[in-house]
Design an enzyme around this catalytic site. Structure first.
Site, short mmCIF file in Angstrom:
data_model
loop_
_atom_site.label_atom_id
_atom_site.label_comp_id
_atom_site.label_asym_id
_atom_site.label_seq_id
_atom_site.Cartn_x
_atom_site.Cartn_y
_atom_site.Cartn_z
N CYS A 143 0.83 -1.20 0.00
CA CYS A 143 0.00 0.00 0.00
C CYS A 143 0.87 1.25 0.00
CB CYS A 143 -0.86 0.04 1.26
SG CYS A 143 -1.93 -1.39 1.40
N ARG A 166 4.45 0.84 -6.68
CA ARG A 166 4.45 -0.12 -5.58
C ARG A 166 3.45 -1.25 -5.81
NH1 ARG A 166 6.39 2.31 -0.58
NH2 ARG A 166 4.93 1.08 0.62
N TRP A 176 -2.98 -2.37 -1.66
CA TRP A 176 -2.61 -3.72 -2.10
C TRP A 176 -3.28 -4.64 -1.10
CZ3 TRP A 176 -0.17 -6.62 -5.71
CH2 TRP A 176 0.34 -7.87 -5.34
N ASN A 216 -1.07 1.13 5.85
CA ASN A 216 -0.22 0.18 5.15
C ASN A 216 0.25 -0.82 6.20
OD1 ASN A 216 1.72 -1.21 3.71
ND2 ASN A 216 3.21 0.46 3.73
N GLY A 217 -0.03 -2.11 6.00
CA GLY A 217 0.40 -3.12 6.97
C GLY A 217 -0.76 -4.04 7.33
N GLU A 266 15.75 -23.50 -10.77
CA GLU A 266 15.44 -22.08 -10.63
C GLU A 266 16.67 -21.21 -10.95
OE1 GLU A 266 12.90 -20.38 -10.52
OE2 GLU A 266 13.47 -18.46 -9.63
N LYS A 303 16.67 -18.36 -13.80
CA LYS A 303 17.00 -16.95 -13.53
C LYS A 303 18.09 -16.48 -14.47
CE LYS A 303 14.31 -15.71 -11.69
NZ LYS A 303 13.19 -16.36 -11.09
N GLU A 324 16.75 -16.23 -18.16
CA GLU A 324 15.70 -15.26 -18.49
C GLU A 324 16.18 -13.82 -18.44
OE1 GLU A 324 12.12 -14.99 -16.07
OE2 GLU A 324 13.24 -15.46 -14.26
N HIS A 382 24.08 -40.32 -17.24
CA HIS A 382 23.18 -40.91 -18.24
C HIS A 382 23.09 -40.04 -19.50
CE1 HIS A 382 22.09 -43.93 -15.33
NE2 HIS A 382 21.88 -42.96 -14.45
N LYS A 384 5.43 -10.11 -17.19
CA LYS A 384 5.33 -10.45 -15.77
C LYS A 384 4.18 -11.44 -15.55
CE LYS A 384 6.29 -10.23 -11.40
NZ LYS A 384 7.43 -11.09 -11.01
C1 AGP Z 1 9.91 -16.29 -13.30
O1 AGP Z 1 11.00 -15.49 -13.09
C2 AGP Z 1 9.07 -15.96 -14.45
N1 AGP Z 1 8.71 -14.61 -14.49
C3 AGP Z 1 7.96 -16.96 -14.77
O2 AGP Z 1 8.54 -18.22 -14.91
C4 AGP Z 1 6.78 -17.06 -13.78
O3 AGP Z 1 7.18 -17.68 -12.60
C5 AGP Z 1 5.65 -17.85 -14.45
O4 AGP Z 1 5.21 -17.15 -15.59
C6 AGP Z 1 4.48 -18.11 -13.54
O5 AGP Z 1 3.88 -16.94 -13.10
P1 AGP Z 1 2.84 -16.96 -11.91
O6 AGP Z 1 3.56 -17.37 -10.69
O7 AGP Z 1 2.32 -15.54 -11.83
O8 AGP Z 1 1.77 -17.93 -12.28
#
Ligand code: AGP
Length: 618
Positions: free
Chosen positions: A2, A27, A74, A100-101, A489, A493, A496, A512, A613
């Site tokens: 928030c 934010r 938020w 906020n909180g 992961e 990272k 991407e 293998h 995103k």
């Molecule tokens: C992760 O860094 C990515 N942005 C992507 O893999 C993301 O985790 C995926 O699109 C799933 O998104 P969500 O958690 O909003 O469902």
């Protein structure tokens, strides 16, 4: 998170508040509102959705005032709708508040006011009711004193900002574990969640310290402690421009969000134990948003975890946790695959759909495919009121706050925490763990934020490694057990945000096939923290090293000396409070490594190419 802005002493305070809210948009928020203060009336305008909705509602209203407060919300308690948007007032409209909180004891506080009707589902509204009650009780009403008395009884995290018809030029604020900045310039008093909202007016600001309150008027700002004694806030001059201020001085949102992880984990773990009245010698883990009957959960004989991308990797840790603690078989599946096959799902199958946004169409569709077959669905989401959260039978929220960087960081670690909580909860429901055992593990998990801080302090060493390997075309990540999801992961990272080729393999699979890729100068990142597969990981490290690979090993306090003989570089994690909590720690150096490699290569870390995103298309 928030956003709060308060202004007093300007004829165009309403315009100033709207401009401040625009500066706070970064934010993240799901509704916005403001109150124009006046001696006869507090005029509140608030709307769910984007700030434009609020601006549209203000257009032509002729609303003006010399003082007021505004808010971007938020959601944490209650759906993001007009009714739950801030500001909130008491029933007579005498006092308005934005917050906020999270007020943890809001339900107890509401019970102190049995005759009052509440207009919202929020934890915040009760604060306005209580301040109005204090003002009613005073012969000579004093807003600051009324707020001070109420704040003394609040529990939780808050920055609160009040106005009242009694003193329309006065804004009173209080802070505990949520940021609040105050300032005074050219006969105008200000408060805000962060400097981004104030920077157009002044660079000389003061950050309140936990437990402080402030009375803000056009004449100045007076700060006290909760007993009313004068107290000094942390005054400073802002050196940043607006863009940097939004990132609170960090170069990128991703870096800011990496550094927010201790707080995010704390918030996700907060307030999960309820007193069991001494029945079983302790408190009970409760996940109250779940809203699925415990008897139904006790009958579950199989779990599917469905997710995409980073959320899928959190789900892999979830599988380990649920199988270990609750003893239920778990399949983790890419959501986009699940919906196109014929999974064996029925009313005894629990589906856990993980999505930080709660809007990923593949995950939503997979969850609804399972619901069609009568499986109960739990959504593990970060965004309150998102589609998945609404459509699931129950929801467990990660309280990470909004994430702006496309690369998920703080939402990932809180998803893992959510998975651990679900594993413990299912174990408790099925009688596999006593409440006291759950409580013990939960108490140990509280050490995680401090451990993350220790890892963040190694940023300099990680940046050096990134410098050394920023031109490496191909990096292989390997791990076993709880290290394997983090290998996946770490590779995701790196690829991407730096666009370098990176892949992950279970370390035992190397022989293998994948080991054929290793040659002189290949880079292997090996997840080798303390745990029951540590010696196996050492063997795998030796295998790749013997074939010419450079090895960066992620070890932990107890294993560093063993690893030093086998790896070229060792990054040391602090001791984890539980083996299943190691993934939360082990992911931090890999986030920082990917971040530094990408920035060295000059890539757009917060908005990597070809990615969004939230992926709302199939
Ligand atoms: C992760 O860094 C990515 N942005 C992507 O893999 C993301 O985790 C995926 O699109 C799933 O998104 P969500 O958690 O909003 O469902």
């Amino acid at each position: 998170m928030c956003g709060i802005i308060g202004i007093t002493g300007r004829d165009d305070a309403v315009d100033g508040i709207v401009a401040g809210l625009q500066r706070l948009e970064y934010r993240g928020y799901d509704s916005a509102g403001l109150v124009a203060a006046g001696a006869n009336q507090l005029r509140v305008v608030k709307r769910a959705g984007k700030l434009d909705n609020l601006i549209g509602a203000l257009k032509g209203s002729g609303l003006s005032a010399r003082a007021g407060i505004g808010h971007t919300r938020w959601a944490t308690h209650g759906e993001p709708n007009d009714r739950n948007s801030h500001p909130h007032t008491d029933p007579t409209g005498r006092v308005a508040v934005v917050h906020n909180g999270i007020l943890e004891n809001y339900q107890q506080l509401r019970r102190q006011l049995p005759d009052q009707r509440f207009a919202s589902d929020t934890d915040t509204e009760v604060a306005a009711h209580l301040v109005a009650r204090e003002l009613d009780r005073m012969d000579d009403p004093d807003l600051f004193e009324a707020v001070r008395r109420v704040v003394a009884g609040l529990e939780g995290a808050y920055s609160l900002c009040f106005t009242a018809t009694d003193e329309p030029d006065t804004i009173v604020v209080a802070k505990n574990e949520a940021p609040l900045i105050v300032a005074h310039a050219d006969g105008v008093g200000y408060c805000a969640s962060d400097v981004a909202a104030l920077i157009a007016h002044t660079r000389d600001v003061a950050a309140l310290i936990d437990g402080q309150l402030a009375k803000i008027t056009p004449e100045g700002v007076e700060v006290t402690d909760v007993d009313g004694n004068a107290s000094e806030p942390h005054a400073y001059t802002v050196q940043w421009d607006v863009e940097a201020a939004e990132k609170q001085g960090y170069e990128h949102f991703m870096l800011k969000e990496i550094h927010e992880q201790p707080t995010a984990v704390r918030e996700t773990l907060r307030d999960r134990i309820t007193d069991d009245g001494g029945q079983q010698g302790g408190g009970r883990l409760h996940l109250d948003e779940l809203a699925i009957d415990e008897r139904d959960l006790a009958r579950i004989d199989k779990v599917f975890i469905l997710a995409c991308g980073t959320s899928l990797h959190a789900g892999m840790v979830g599988k380990l946790a649920i199988e270990h603690w609750a003893g239920i078989p778990v399949d983790v599946e890419v959501a986009s695959e699940f919906r196109y096959r014929d999974p064996i799902v029925d009313a005894h199958t629990l589906v856990i759909a993980i999505s930080q946004s709660g809007e990923t169409s593949d995950t939503i569709a997979a969850a609804s495919h399972a619901r069609d077959q009568r499986a109960p669905v739990i959504g593990l989401c970060n965004v309150v009121g998102s589609t998945l959260a609404r459509e699931a039978d129950g929801v467990l929220y990660t309280h990470a706050g909004p994430e702006v960087g496309v690369a998920a960081t703080k939402t990932f670690v809180t998803q893992i925490i959510g998975c651990l909580l679900l594993g413990l909860y299912l174990a408790q429901v099925r009688g596999r763990l006593y409440p006291s055992e759950c409580q013990d593990i939960l108490e140990r998990l509280q050490q995680i934020p401090g451990a993350i801080d220790e890892i963040l302090a190694q940023d300099g060493d990680i940046a050096e490694l990134a410098k050394r390997y920023a031109e490496t075309d191909y990096t292989m990540f390997i791990g076993r057990h709880a290290g394997l999801p983090i290998a996946y992961e770490g590779a995701l990272k790196l690829k991407e945000i730096s666009y370098l080729h990176a892949e992950a393999f279970p370390a035992g699979e190397m022989k293998h096939g994948p080991i054929a890729l290793i040659e002189e100068g290949s880079l292997v990142v090996a997840l080798a923290p303390e745990g029951h597969v540590f010696s196996k990981m050492v063997s795998n490290i030796q295998e790749v090293r013997a074939r010419g690979a450079d090895v960066i090993a992620i070890g932990s306090a107890g294993t560093t000396s063993d690893l030093k003989d086998h790896a070229d570089h060792v990054l040391t994690l602090p001791e984890a409070p539980h083996e299943l909590a190691t993934p939360v720690l082990a992911t931090i150096p890999l986030q920082l490594f990917a971040y530094h490699v990408a920035t060295i290569r000059g890539e757009d870390v917060d908005k990597p190419r070809n990615l969004a995103k939230t992926v709302t298309v199939e």
